[in-house]
Design a protein around this motif. Structure first.
Motif, short mmCIF file in Angstrom:
data_model
loop_
_atom_site.label_atom_id
_atom_site.label_comp_id
_atom_site.label_asym_id
_atom_site.label_seq_id
_atom_site.Cartn_x
_atom_site.Cartn_y
_atom_site.Cartn_z
N VAL A 75 32.28 -16.07 -9.44
CA VAL A 75 31.40 -17.24 -9.38
C VAL A 75 31.97 -18.29 -8.42
CG1 VAL A 75 30.45 -19.18 -10.69
CG2 VAL A 75 30.42 -16.88 -11.67
N ASN A 76 33.30 -18.50 -8.49
CA ASN A 76 33.94 -19.48 -7.61
C ASN A 76 33.81 -19.09 -6.15
OD1 ASN A 76 34.82 -20.94 -9.86
ND2 ASN A 76 36.70 -19.77 -10.00
N LEU A 77 34.01 -17.81 -5.86
CA LEU A 77 33.93 -17.36 -4.48
C LEU A 77 32.49 -17.42 -3.96
CD1 LEU A 77 36.43 -14.36 -4.54
CD2 LEU A 77 36.65 -16.46 -3.21
N ILE A 78 31.54 -17.05 -4.79
CA ILE A 78 30.14 -17.11 -4.38
C ILE A 78 29.74 -18.54 -4.03
CG2 ILE A 78 27.75 -16.82 -5.18
CD1 ILE A 78 28.78 -14.41 -6.85
N SER A 79 30.22 -19.49 -4.83
CA SER A 79 29.89 -20.90 -4.58
C SER A 79 30.48 -21.40 -3.26
CB SER A 79 30.38 -21.78 -5.73
OG SER A 79 31.80 -21.85 -5.74
N ASN A 80 31.51 -20.71 -2.74
CA ASN A 80 32.13 -21.10 -1.47
C ASN A 80 31.51 -20.42 -0.26
OD1 ASN A 80 34.68 -22.93 -1.58
ND2 ASN A 80 34.83 -21.66 -3.42
N LEU A 81 30.58 -19.48 -0.50
CA LEU A 81 29.90 -18.82 0.62
C LEU A 81 28.94 -19.80 1.29
CD1 LEU A 81 28.97 -15.34 -0.95
CD2 LEU A 81 30.86 -15.84 0.61
#
Length: 441
Positions: A295-301
């Protein structure tokens, strides 16, 4: 079939077991994987399933001389660190804990307060590190903190790695408790000494891992060394440094992304450093994992990287072991983002100075002399484009930089054995070196 070693890497989601034979050189007989079963109350279920996976692949049962393991599945070794000055003794103690694979849950500078003690109790760490003062320098803070911690009767192992002048008094304070006295992590100004602390932290981990929920049965199968997985990767990184020179290793996992580097850096930047850095450094990014923290990585895309999909649509394609092409594509996208963010946090910065007598000041780790950039972990070694992602961290300009330069060589841990080699090096460093060279081709 008889093999020399079975080596297990017990991860947060997956357990990987590798069978090794050294009868005719260095041979990986097979690798098997299964879901980690710590939450089922017995990690050996997953170990047996992974071994069965190897046996199914090679068509016969396996007998082994010794079994080793690395683990990050039991939550790691929770550590709190208490020193004198944030940028000095506290930083040094923290570097030691991270390099050994510990999970830093709390850091304090100066004298402990009542609120700090409440936090320590709530965390219930596996280990408390007390630092403070250069050798024969300031003494009172470390002694005060030792008294405060002792008075709480926490029954938690203590590592004292502060001012040498305090040793006898600290022994008296913690008489009867599990206490480890080691060399000062910050013996002199501008000198960091982390290796003695790392060795002790590893010893404490081995004693405590067998008590962790779900891990109590591990000694029924593992009769050799047990290390933290990141601690083992750091050992492999240091072993590689002895063989091939300055390097950085990036390990993208399901829960975290760890960066390990062994390099002194350039003399030019070393002269600019405001605060000394250890030669062997590890940073752990607990918010950057391609599965548990997806979830954290997706939010940084970025908007372009999301290709018109919503966060929920991308999340639906994230699996612990991606199978379909769509699942692999999005796990790969998160892997790329994890590398980008983790290396940015690991590498230091150069800032223009005003009024200090120097044109520039440097803060953090310098990777400009790195000869090799190595990728390990399932995401980088099993998904496509691992080398492409690692090449992106190089700096191709001519300005002064702390990034690896254009001529740095990118290698992948093809057999996914960095952690394995680290724990194997405890038994035989030569065999571990042979294995690493084979995996890195």
């Amino acid at each position: 079939m008889k093999v020399d070693y079975l080596v297990a890497e017990i991860g947060s989601t997956t357990t990987l077991v590798t069978a090794l034979s050294f009868t005719n050189g260095c041979e990986i007989v097979g690798q098997g994987k299964a879901f980690t079963t710590v939450l089922d109350g017995d990690v050996t279920i997953g170990l047996k399933n992974a071994i069965k996976d190897i046996e199914n692949a090679i068509g016969e049962s396996i007998q082994y001389k010794k079994m080793l393991a690395t683990s990050s599945a039991a939550g790691g070794l929770k550590i709190t660190v208490h020193g004198l000055v944030e940028d000095m003794t506290v930083k040094a103690a923290r570097e030691a804990a991270l390099g050994a694979g510990g999970i830093i849950k709390m850091v304090t500078a100066g004298k402990l307060r009542k609120s700090d003690i409440k936090k320590i109790k709530k965390i219930s760490p596996n280990l408390i590190m007390i630092a403070g003062g250069t050798d024969y320098g300031e003494r009172d803070t470390a002694l005060y903190n030792s008294e405060i911690i002792k008075n709480e009767n926490l029954n938690i192992p203590i590592v004292y790695c502060g001012n040498t002048a305090n040793v006898e008094e600290v022994k008296g304070i913690f008489e009867g408790d599990e206490l480890y006295i080691i060399d000062n992590v910050y013996p002199r100004v501008d000198e960091i000494n982390v290796e003695p602390a790392r060795k002790i932290i590893q010893e404490v981990f081995e004693r405590n891992i067998v008590k962790a929920p779900g891990m109590e049965q591990i000694r029924k199968m593992v009769d050799g060394a047990i290390m933290t997985t990141p601690g083992a990767v750091m050992e492999a990184t240091k072993l590689l440094y002895e063989n091939i020179g300055d390097l950085v290793v990036i390990d993208v996992g399901g829960a975290t992304t760890d960066v390990h580097s062994v390099t002194e850096g350039s003399k030019e930047i070393l002269d600019m450093l405001v605060i000394p850095e250890p030669k062997a450094k590890r940073t752990v990014e607990g918010d950057l994992g391609v599965y548990i923290n997806s979830v954290n990585l997706i939010s940084n895309l970025s908007k372009d990287e999301k290709q018109g999909l919503t966060d929920v649509q991308i999340q639906n394609n994230i699996k612990p072991i991606p199978d379909s092409e769509e699942e692999k594509k999005w796990s790969s996208a998160l892997c790329k983002k994890a590398v980008e963010l983790a290396i940015k946090r690991h590498i230091g910065v150069i800032k223009r100075s005003y009024g200090s007598g120097k044109n520039f000041l440097a803060y953090g780790k310098d990777l400009s002399k790195v000869k090799y950039i190595i990728g390990t972990g399932g995401a980088l070694t099993r998904l496509s484009k691992g080398k492409e992602f690692l090449n992106m961290i190089k700096y191709i300009g001519s300005d002064l930089t702390m990034h690896p330069k254009e001529d740095a060589i990118v290698l992948l841990d093809k057999f996914y054995i960095m952690a394995l080699a680290g724990v194997l090096s405890r038994e035989d460093s030569e065999l571990a070196s042979v294995l690493l060279r084979a995996s890195l081709e």
